[in-house]
Design a protein around this motif. Structure first.
Motif, short mmCIF file in Angstrom:
data_model
loop_
_atom_site.label_atom_id
_atom_site.label_comp_id
_atom_site.label_asym_id
_atom_site.label_seq_id
_atom_site.Cartn_x
_atom_site.Cartn_y
_atom_site.Cartn_z
N GLU A 132 -16.17 -49.52 28.98
CA GLU A 132 -16.06 -48.17 28.44
C GLU A 132 -17.12 -47.26 29.05
N PHE A 133 -16.66 -46.11 29.52
CA PHE A 133 -17.54 -45.07 30.04
C PHE A 133 -17.33 -43.83 29.18
N ARG A 134 -18.43 -43.26 28.72
CA ARG A 134 -18.37 -42.17 27.75
C ARG A 134 -19.23 -41.00 28.22
N ILE A 135 -18.69 -39.79 28.06
CA ILE A 135 -19.47 -38.58 28.32
C ILE A 135 -19.54 -37.77 27.03
N ILE A 136 -20.73 -37.31 26.69
CA ILE A 136 -20.94 -36.48 25.51
C ILE A 136 -21.44 -35.12 25.99
N VAL A 137 -20.71 -34.07 25.63
CA VAL A 137 -21.06 -32.72 26.04
C VAL A 137 -21.27 -31.88 24.78
N ILE A 184 -14.63 -28.59 24.98
CA ILE A 184 -13.57 -29.59 24.90
C ILE A 184 -13.52 -30.26 26.26
N VAL A 185 -13.81 -31.55 26.30
CA VAL A 185 -14.02 -32.21 27.58
C VAL A 185 -13.02 -33.33 27.78
N ASP A 186 -12.65 -33.55 29.04
CA ASP A 186 -11.79 -34.65 29.44
C ASP A 186 -12.51 -35.40 30.55
N LEU A 187 -12.12 -36.65 30.75
CA LEU A 187 -12.78 -37.49 31.75
C LEU A 187 -11.73 -38.24 32.55
N SER A 188 -11.77 -38.06 33.85
CA SER A 188 -10.85 -38.77 34.75
C SER A 188 -11.66 -39.61 35.74
N PHE A 189 -10.98 -40.51 36.44
CA PHE A 189 -11.71 -41.35 37.39
C PHE A 189 -10.84 -41.65 38.60
N THR A 190 -11.52 -41.91 39.70
CA THR A 190 -10.89 -42.37 40.94
C THR A 190 -11.84 -43.38 41.59
N ILE A 213 -13.77 -40.40 26.68
CA ILE A 213 -13.95 -41.82 26.98
C ILE A 213 -12.91 -42.27 28.01
N GLN A 214 -13.36 -43.05 28.95
CA GLN A 214 -12.47 -43.76 29.86
C GLN A 214 -12.74 -45.25 29.72
N VAL A 215 -11.70 -46.01 29.42
CA VAL A 215 -11.82 -47.47 29.36
C VAL A 215 -11.13 -48.03 30.60
N ILE A 216 -11.90 -48.72 31.41
CA ILE A 216 -11.41 -49.22 32.70
C ILE A 216 -11.30 -50.74 32.63
N ASN A 217 -10.12 -51.23 32.91
CA ASN A 217 -9.84 -52.65 32.86
C ASN A 217 -9.93 -53.24 34.25
N CYS A 218 -10.69 -54.32 34.36
CA CYS A 218 -10.92 -54.91 35.67
C CYS A 218 -9.63 -55.40 36.35
N GLU A 219 -8.77 -56.04 35.57
CA GLU A 219 -7.54 -56.56 36.15
C GLU A 219 -6.66 -55.44 36.66
N ASP A 220 -6.52 -54.38 35.84
CA ASP A 220 -5.63 -53.28 36.21
C ASP A 220 -6.12 -52.54 37.45
N GLU A 221 -7.44 -52.36 37.56
CA GLU A 221 -7.97 -51.50 38.61
C GLU A 221 -8.45 -52.25 39.84
N CYS A 222 -9.04 -53.44 39.64
CA CYS A 222 -9.72 -54.08 40.76
C CYS A 222 -8.78 -54.85 41.70
N TRP A 223 -7.79 -55.51 41.13
CA TRP A 223 -6.90 -56.27 42.02
C TRP A 223 -6.13 -55.35 42.97
N GLU A 279 -15.24 -38.12 36.74
CA GLU A 279 -15.31 -36.66 36.86
C GLU A 279 -14.97 -35.99 35.53
N PRO A 280 -15.93 -35.24 34.94
CA PRO A 280 -15.64 -34.52 33.69
C PRO A 280 -14.98 -33.18 33.97
N GLN A 281 -14.16 -32.74 33.04
CA GLN A 281 -13.50 -31.45 33.14
C GLN A 281 -13.49 -30.78 31.78
N LEU A 282 -13.73 -29.47 31.77
CA LEU A 282 -13.64 -28.69 30.54
C LEU A 282 -12.20 -28.22 30.35
N LEU A 283 -11.70 -28.35 29.15
CA LEU A 283 -10.33 -27.95 28.84
C LEU A 283 -10.34 -26.64 28.05
#
Length: 276
Positions: A159-164, A90-96, A174-184, A106-110
């Motif tokens: 969209e960034f996806r990891i399959i384990v 069971i995997v989760d995906l976070s980003f910084t 899946i992490q969906v990263i929006n340019c406006e939300d993150e880049c500005w 960064e993937p993490q096992l739950l």
């Protein structure tokens, strides 16, 4: 005590596994439960440690299962088997973002990973690449995300996806990263090689806002899909990097190409004008 040979069979779905006395344990995938354990020895009576008195039992839990088979003349045989289970990931995906504006995924096992089946096979799918057989736990770095992914579609989602997967199953995060939300917000914290140019909202129903690089004196042109200039002018000097606006309310709905140019840079953005 008889010396007769005792065989256990473990059956699930349409497959079966027979275990002799030399095999005292068996491991199955958790999604195979419940399964049936039975003895192939013919006796007068059977007594399991679960209290069942048939030659087979259906079990949903892992652990030790013992059966006493009684033969004629009061002879009996006691045998047991240990059942354990392995689990899918069971995997989760976070980003910084790091200090240089690189995206770090960064993937993490739950859950309880004690009985997780191994090995783990990992596949990363990004908008630009697919990475197979990356070791699990490895942070995936996407260099200069805002510059490399957001130059042409600043307000799109990426969209960034990891399959384990392992022998017992597969999971996706899946992490969906929006340019406006993150880049500005990011541009205000890091040093980058090129000045940012953001426009919003996109689509726009009238007023189009834009952030200009500090100290810019920029000419703009708005072109229709045929390449004809429908609006042009100067955006003025933004000494403090404040936002300026452009009124699109009188233009017909449709796709436009918004081009800005100064002595230092040139940007083109695809804009969608819609009705309120």
């Amino acid at each position: 005590m008889t010396l007769r040979f005792l065989i256990f069979s473990i059956m699930w779905l349409f497959a079966s596994l027979s275990l002799s006395q030399s095999s005292r344990s068996v491991t199955v995938c958790a999604d195979s439960l419940p399964i049936i354990i039975r003895t192939d020895i013919q006796g007068l009576s059977y007594l399991w440690n679960t209290g069942d008195t048939t030659d087979s039992i259906q079990v949903s839990d892992t652990g030790q299962y013992t059966v006493t088979v009684t033969f004629d003349l009061g002879q009996d045989h006691i045998d047991s088997i240990y059942l354990s289970a392995l689990y899918p990931p069971i995997v989760d995906l976070s980003f910084t973002f790091d200090d240089s504006g690189n995206l770090m995924l960064e993937p993490q096992l739950l859950g309880d990973t004690t009985n997780l089946a191994s090995p783990l096979f990992t596949t990363w799918i990004t908008p630009l690449n697919t990475y197979n057989k990356k070791p699990f736990g490895t942070v995936l770095m996407v260099p200069k995300f805002c510059l490399n992914y957001c130059s042409d579609s600043l307000y799109g989602n990426h969209e960034f996806r990891i399959i384990v997967e392992n022998l017992c199953g597969i999971d996706t995060a899946i992490q969906v990263i929006n340019c406006e939300d993150e880049c500005w917000p990011l541009y205000s914290k890091i040093t980058i090689d090129h000045p940012p140019f953001l426009v919003w909202p996109n689509p726009s129903s009238g007023v189009l806002y834009q952030s200009l690089p500090k100290g810019s004196n920029t000419r703009y042109e708005l072109l229709n899909p045929k390449g004809c200039v429908v609006k042009s002018g100067y955006l003025g000097n933004s000494d403090d990097g404040t936002d300026t606006l452009l009124d699109l309310s009188e233009l017909p709905d449709g796709i436009y190409y918004y081009r800005v140019q100064s002595n230092e840079y040139e940007f083109t953005r695809k804009i969608l004008k819609i009705s309120e």
